[in-house]
Motif scaffolding. Structure first.
Motif, mmCIF file in Angstrom:
data_model
loop_
_atom_site.group_PDB
_atom_site.id
_atom_site.type_symbol
_atom_site.label_atom_id
_atom_site.label_comp_id
_atom_site.label_asym_id
_atom_site.label_seq_id
_atom_site.Cartn_x
_atom_site.Cartn_y
_atom_site.Cartn_z
ATOM 1 N N ASN A 1 0.841 -1.197 0.000
ATOM 2 C CA ASN A 1 0.000 0.000 0.000
ATOM 3 C C ASN A 1 0.877 1.248 0.000
ATOM 4 N N THR A 2 0.226 2.369 -0.140
ATOM 5 C CA THR A 2 0.913 3.671 -0.098
ATOM 6 C C THR A 2 0.240 4.542 0.941
ATOM 7 N N MET A 3 1.038 5.121 1.800
ATOM 8 C CA MET A 3 0.515 6.077 2.782
ATOM 9 C C MET A 3 1.238 7.398 2.596
ATOM 10 N N GLY A 4 0.550 8.464 2.913
ATOM 11 C CA GLY A 4 1.196 9.755 2.725
ATOM 12 C C GLY A 4 0.421 10.900 3.315
ATOM 13 N N TRP A 5 0.905 12.085 3.002
ATOM 14 C CA TRP A 5 0.328 13.314 3.547
ATOM 15 C C TRP A 5 0.051 14.295 2.416
ATOM 16 N N TYR A 6 -1.093 14.937 2.539
ATOM 17 C CA TYR A 6 -1.490 16.030 1.671
ATOM 18 C C TYR A 6 -1.844 17.200 2.554
ATOM 19 N N ARG A 7 -1.915 18.382 1.984
ATOM 20 C CA ARG A 7 -2.302 19.543 2.776
ATOM 21 C C ARG A 7 -3.187 20.473 1.968
ATOM 22 N N VAL B 1 2.022 16.401 -0.267
ATOM 23 C CA VAL B 1 3.203 16.763 0.505
ATOM 24 C C VAL B 1 4.256 15.670 0.331
ATOM 25 N N ALA B 2 3.921 14.461 0.706
ATOM 26 C CA ALA B 2 4.852 13.342 0.587
ATOM 27 C C ALA B 2 4.079 12.038 0.702
ATOM 28 N N THR B 3 4.567 11.014 -0.010
ATOM 29 C CA THR B 3 4.001 9.676 0.106
ATOM 30 C C THR B 3 5.126 8.648 0.195
ATOM 31 N N MET B 4 4.761 7.477 0.707
ATOM 32 C CA MET B 4 5.741 6.414 0.838
ATOM 33 C C MET B 4 5.050 5.067 0.674
ATOM 34 N N THR B 5 5.605 4.198 -0.148
ATOM 35 C CA THR B 5 5.035 2.872 -0.326
ATOM 36 C C THR B 5 5.584 1.924 0.742
ATOM 37 N N THR B 6 4.955 0.760 0.846
ATOM 38 C CA THR B 6 5.462 -0.243 1.772
ATOM 39 C C THR B 6 6.874 -0.676 1.376
ATOM 40 N N GLY B 7 7.218 -0.541 0.124
ATOM 41 C CA GLY B 7 8.550 -0.897 -0.339
ATOM 42 C C GLY B 7 9.596 0.167 -0.125
ATOM 43 N N GLY B 8 9.156 1.346 0.343
ATOM 44 C CA GLY B 8 10.101 2.395 0.665
ATOM 45 C C GLY B 8 10.261 3.484 -0.382
ATOM 46 N N THR B 9 9.506 3.410 -1.454
ATOM 47 C CA THR B 9 9.591 4.461 -2.471
ATOM 48 C C THR B 9 8.886 5.717 -1.989
ATOM 49 N N THR B 10 9.572 6.854 -2.076
ATOM 50 C CA THR B 10 9.017 8.112 -1.589
ATOM 51 C C THR B 10 8.800 9.104 -2.729
ATOM 52 N N THR B 11 7.841 9.990 -2.483
ATOM 53 C CA THR B 11 7.569 11.112 -3.374
ATOM 54 C C THR B 11 7.405 12.346 -2.509
ATOM 55 N N TYR B 12 8.022 13.451 -2.922
ATOM 56 C CA TYR B 12 7.925 14.695 -2.175
ATOM 57 C C TYR B 12 7.508 15.836 -3.104
ATOM 58 N N ALA B 13 6.762 16.761 -2.558
ATOM 59 C CA ALA B 13 6.532 18.011 -3.257
ATOM 60 C C ALA B 13 7.839 18.802 -3.267
ATOM 61 N N ASP B 14 8.093 19.509 -4.354
ATOM 62 C CA ASP B 14 9.328 20.286 -4.450
ATOM 63 C C ASP B 14 9.456 21.285 -3.297
ATOM 64 N N SER B 15 8.341 21.806 -2.853
ATOM 65 C CA SER B 15 8.360 22.851 -1.822
ATOM 66 C C SER B 15 8.810 22.347 -0.459
ATOM 67 N N VAL B 16 8.811 21.027 -0.256
ATOM 68 C CA VAL B 16 9.181 20.500 1.063
ATOM 69 C C VAL B 16 10.464 19.671 1.025
#
Length: 123
Positions: A32-38, A48-63
């Motif tokens: 699954n993927t868990m993350g934060w939005y604002r 804002v940022a998300t992270m999969t159970t496998g450890g792949t992350t995504t970030y907004a450029d601003s953070v």
């Protein structure tokens, strides 16, 4: 069904730090993927940022470089460490949980939002 419980947030001065937590419970598939939005007043909800159970992350450029997302898969919990906070980070922060166990008996696709937690950064 999956439920989310958020904690953290609050009021902090610019340059300060806060940590958000979000625990998922229910019928959770192993992938699954868990993350934060604002969402700030008058603005659309944004990633804002998300992270999969496998450890792949995504970030907004601003953070990038200021916020760090992490998770404890055993606890189905995601964290957001926010450092060097700025007034423009002020928003309601929402936890999000997604899973798409296609064809897996006993599990259903989920796209769940937390109730939101206020983060206010004063200048």
């Amino acid at each position: 069904q999956v439920q989310l419980m958020e904690s953290g947030g609050g009021l902090v001065q610019a340059g300060g730090s806060l940590r958000l937590s979000c625990a998922a419970s229910g019928n959770i598939y192993k992938t699954n993927t868990m993350g934060w939005y604002r969402q700030a007043p008058g603005s659309q909800r944004e990633l804002v940022a998300t992270m999969t159970t496998g450890g792949t992350t995504t970030y907004a450029d601003s953070v990038k470089g200021r916020f760090t997302i992490s998770r404890d898969n055993a606890k189905n919990t995601v964290y957001l460490q926010m450092n060097s906070l700025r007034p423009e980070d002020t928003a309601v922060y929402y936890c999000n949980f997604k899973q798409s166990p296609s064809g897996i008996i006993g599990y259903s696709a989920q796209n769940v939002w937390g109730q939101g937690t206020q983060v206010t950064v004063s200048s």
